[in-house]
Design a protein around this motif. Structure first.
Motif, mmCIF file in Angstrom:
data_model
loop_
_atom_site.group_PDB
_atom_site.id
_atom_site.type_symbol
_atom_site.label_atom_id
_atom_site.label_comp_id
_atom_site.label_asym_id
_atom_site.label_seq_id
_atom_site.Cartn_x
_atom_site.Cartn_y
_atom_site.Cartn_z
ATOM 1 N N LYS A 146 0.838 -1.197 0.000
ATOM 2 C CA LYS A 146 0.000 0.000 0.000
ATOM 3 C C LYS A 146 0.877 1.254 0.000
ATOM 4 C CE LYS A 146 -3.611 -2.574 0.258
ATOM 5 N NZ LYS A 146 -4.627 -2.689 1.251
ATOM 6 N N PRO A 147 0.364 2.381 -0.522
ATOM 7 C CA PRO A 147 1.119 3.636 -0.448
ATOM 8 C C PRO A 147 1.362 4.007 1.020
ATOM 9 C CG PRO A 147 -0.841 3.887 -1.834
ATOM 10 C CD PRO A 147 -0.932 2.548 -1.193
ATOM 11 N N ILE A 148 2.570 4.476 1.307
ATOM 12 C CA ILE A 148 2.946 4.844 2.673
ATOM 13 C C ILE A 148 3.373 6.302 2.693
ATOM 14 C CG2 ILE A 148 4.521 4.391 4.599
ATOM 15 C CD1 ILE A 148 4.810 1.507 3.491
ATOM 16 N N VAL A 149 2.841 7.042 3.672
ATOM 17 C CA VAL A 149 3.176 8.448 3.877
ATOM 18 C C VAL A 149 3.770 8.583 5.266
ATOM 19 C CG1 VAL A 149 2.211 10.760 4.176
ATOM 20 C CG2 VAL A 149 1.287 9.250 2.423
ATOM 21 N N ILE A 150 4.849 9.323 5.396
ATOM 22 C CA ILE A 150 5.386 9.646 6.713
ATOM 23 C C ILE A 150 5.078 11.108 6.994
ATOM 24 C CG2 ILE A 150 7.470 9.887 8.122
ATOM 25 C CD1 ILE A 150 8.586 7.426 6.748
ATOM 26 N N ILE A 151 4.523 11.370 8.170
ATOM 27 C CA ILE A 151 4.251 12.741 8.594
ATOM 28 C C ILE A 151 5.173 13.078 9.755
ATOM 29 C CG2 ILE A 151 2.595 14.327 9.634
ATOM 30 C CD1 ILE A 151 0.381 12.901 8.166
ATOM 31 N N ILE A 152 6.036 14.065 9.546
ATOM 32 C CA ILE A 152 6.870 14.570 10.639
ATOM 33 C C ILE A 152 6.004 15.560 11.392
ATOM 34 C CG2 ILE A 152 8.969 15.806 11.261
ATOM 35 C CD1 ILE A 152 10.218 14.618 8.692
ATOM 36 N N ASN A 153 5.683 15.186 12.612
ATOM 37 C CA ASN A 153 4.641 15.849 13.375
ATOM 38 C C ASN A 153 5.227 16.716 14.492
ATOM 39 O OD1 ASN A 153 1.979 16.301 14.268
ATOM 40 N ND2 ASN A 153 2.142 14.636 15.735
ATOM 41 N N ASN A 154 4.528 17.798 14.776
ATOM 42 C CA ASN A 154 4.806 18.598 15.967
ATOM 43 C C ASN A 154 6.212 19.194 15.989
ATOM 44 O OD1 ASN A 154 3.607 19.638 18.284
ATOM 45 N ND2 ASN A 154 4.552 18.107 19.584
ATOM 46 N N TYR A 155 6.713 19.586 14.837
ATOM 47 C CA TYR A 155 8.052 20.176 14.824
ATOM 48 C C TYR A 155 7.952 21.692 14.893
ATOM 49 C CZ TYR A 155 7.614 21.510 9.876
ATOM 50 O OH TYR A 155 7.217 22.080 8.702
ATOM 51 N N ILE A 156 9.039 22.309 15.373
ATOM 52 C CA ILE A 156 9.093 23.763 15.501
ATOM 53 C C ILE A 156 10.116 24.337 14.532
ATOM 54 C CG2 ILE A 156 9.629 25.689 17.054
ATOM 55 C CD1 ILE A 156 8.700 23.837 19.374
ATOM 56 N N LYS A 157 11.315 23.736 14.510
ATOM 57 C CA LYS A 157 12.412 24.289 13.716
ATOM 58 C C LYS A 157 12.516 23.600 12.357
ATOM 59 C CE LYS A 157 15.050 25.748 17.680
ATOM 60 N NZ LYS A 157 16.301 25.674 18.407
ATOM 61 N N GLN A 158 12.584 24.408 11.297
ATOM 62 C CA GLN A 158 12.662 23.895 9.937
ATOM 63 C C GLN A 158 13.888 23.018 9.732
ATOM 64 O OE1 GLN A 158 10.247 24.322 7.536
ATOM 65 N NE2 GLN A 158 11.408 22.878 6.280
ATOM 66 N N ASN A 159 15.039 23.394 10.327
ATOM 67 C CA ASN A 159 16.251 22.596 10.124
ATOM 68 C C ASN A 159 16.115 21.198 10.729
ATOM 69 O OD1 ASN A 159 16.429 23.758 12.758
ATOM 70 N ND2 ASN A 159 18.627 23.391 12.788
ATOM 71 N N LYS A 160 15.363 21.068 11.829
ATOM 72 C CA LYS A 160 15.121 19.738 12.425
ATOM 73 C C LYS A 160 14.255 18.897 11.481
ATOM 74 C CE LYS A 160 16.700 20.139 16.782
ATOM 75 N NZ LYS A 160 17.603 19.210 17.425
ATOM 76 N N TYR A 161 13.259 19.532 10.886
ATOM 77 C CA TYR A 161 12.405 18.854 9.914
ATOM 78 C C TYR A 161 13.240 18.392 8.716
ATOM 79 C CZ TYR A 161 9.044 18.282 6.117
ATOM 80 O OH TYR A 161 8.343 17.786 5.055
ATOM 81 N N ASP A 162 14.076 19.286 8.182
ATOM 82 C CA ASP A 162 14.912 18.957 7.020
ATOM 83 C C ASP A 162 15.862 17.804 7.329
ATOM 84 O OD1 ASP A 162 13.652 21.004 5.635
ATOM 85 O OD2 ASP A 162 15.255 22.461 6.008
ATOM 86 N N ASP A 163 16.465 17.825 8.524
ATOM 87 C CA ASP A 163 17.376 16.746 8.937
ATOM 88 C C ASP A 163 16.636 15.412 9.035
ATOM 89 O OD1 ASP A 163 19.418 18.599 9.076
ATOM 90 O OD2 ASP A 163 19.427 18.715 11.274
ATOM 91 N N ALA A 164 15.407 15.456 9.574
ATOM 92 C CA ALA A 164 14.615 14.227 9.706
ATOM 93 C C ALA A 164 14.270 13.649 8.334
ATOM 94 C CB ALA A 164 13.344 14.511 10.508
ATOM 95 N N VAL A 165 13.871 14.505 7.399
ATOM 96 C CA VAL A 165 13.566 14.051 6.033
ATOM 97 C C VAL A 165 14.799 13.413 5.413
ATOM 98 C CG1 VAL A 165 12.947 14.782 3.692
ATOM 99 C CG2 VAL A 165 11.714 15.728 5.649
#
Length: 197
Positions: free
Chosen positions: A114-133
């Motif tokens: 099945k198609p899978i989506v990951i949602i990075i949830n409840n983040y504040i800082k864009q650089n933390k989001y970018d690092d997680a991706v």
């Protein structure tokens, strides 16, 4: 009409909040084995010890499944839900333990095809989001990742329910929540597109 499974082997990543909001947005049933403490008229609680989703609930065509945390193997209800659902959503946070749990969850549900989506949830800082991706893609390859910033919208939907969600307005200081709802709905719309292909 879409059936979606929201799942993670780690608790505390916003799985139930995302499942509840998605069910509210799609006007679908919210089906869980957790204690139903939300204000959702379509919430259905399945006993924790059930191995599969009861037939009456597995026939619901517009539903979001939320079955608590798994561990190193797939829970039977989660396995059943992967067969029923059209799309799988894996919520995560930006910390290393959550990212690792998301990788493990992805590998557990990937055989469903099945198609899978990951949602990075409840983040504040864009650089933390970018690092997680970047970390997720370095391990799993190209995959669909969306982000949902820190918000009180989840808590308000759980407390005040579907009607409130459908009618957020600009009065009483709710302007920011309405903007947040619109951003969430862009993510939910993408999930719906995947689930209805």
């Amino acid at each position: 009409m879409m059936r979606c499974l929201v799942v993670s082997i780690k608790g505390g990543v916003g799985k139930s909040s995302i499942a509840l909001n998605l069910a509210s947005y799609t006007n679908g049933s919210y089906i869980t084995n957790d204690l139903v403490t939300c204000n959702n008229s379509k919430a259905i609680q399945i006993e924790y010890n059930k191995k599969v989703i009861p037939l009456a609930y597995s026939k619901i065509q517009n539903a979001v499944y939320d079955f608590g945390a798994m561990y190193s193997q797939i829970d039977p209800k989660v396995s059943h839900a992967t067969k029923l659902c059209d799309v799988i959503v894996i919520p995560t946070m930006t910390d290393p333990r959550s990212i690792q749990a998301s990788i493990e969850t992805y590998n557990l549900v990937k055989p469903s095809g099945k198609p899978i989506v990951i949602i990075i949830n409840n983040y504040i800082k864009q650089n933390k989001y970018d690092d997680a991706v970047q970390e997720l893609q370095s391990v799993l390859g190209e995959l669909i990742v969306y982000g949902i910033r820190t918000t009180t919208l989840f808590e308000r939907v759980a407390k005040d329910g579907d009607d409130w969600y459908q009618n957020i307005h600009n009065d009483h200081g709710e302007f920011q929540l309405n903007k947040t709802r619109i951003m969430h709905e862009l993510v939910y719309d993408e999930i719906i597109k995947l689930g209805t292909r």
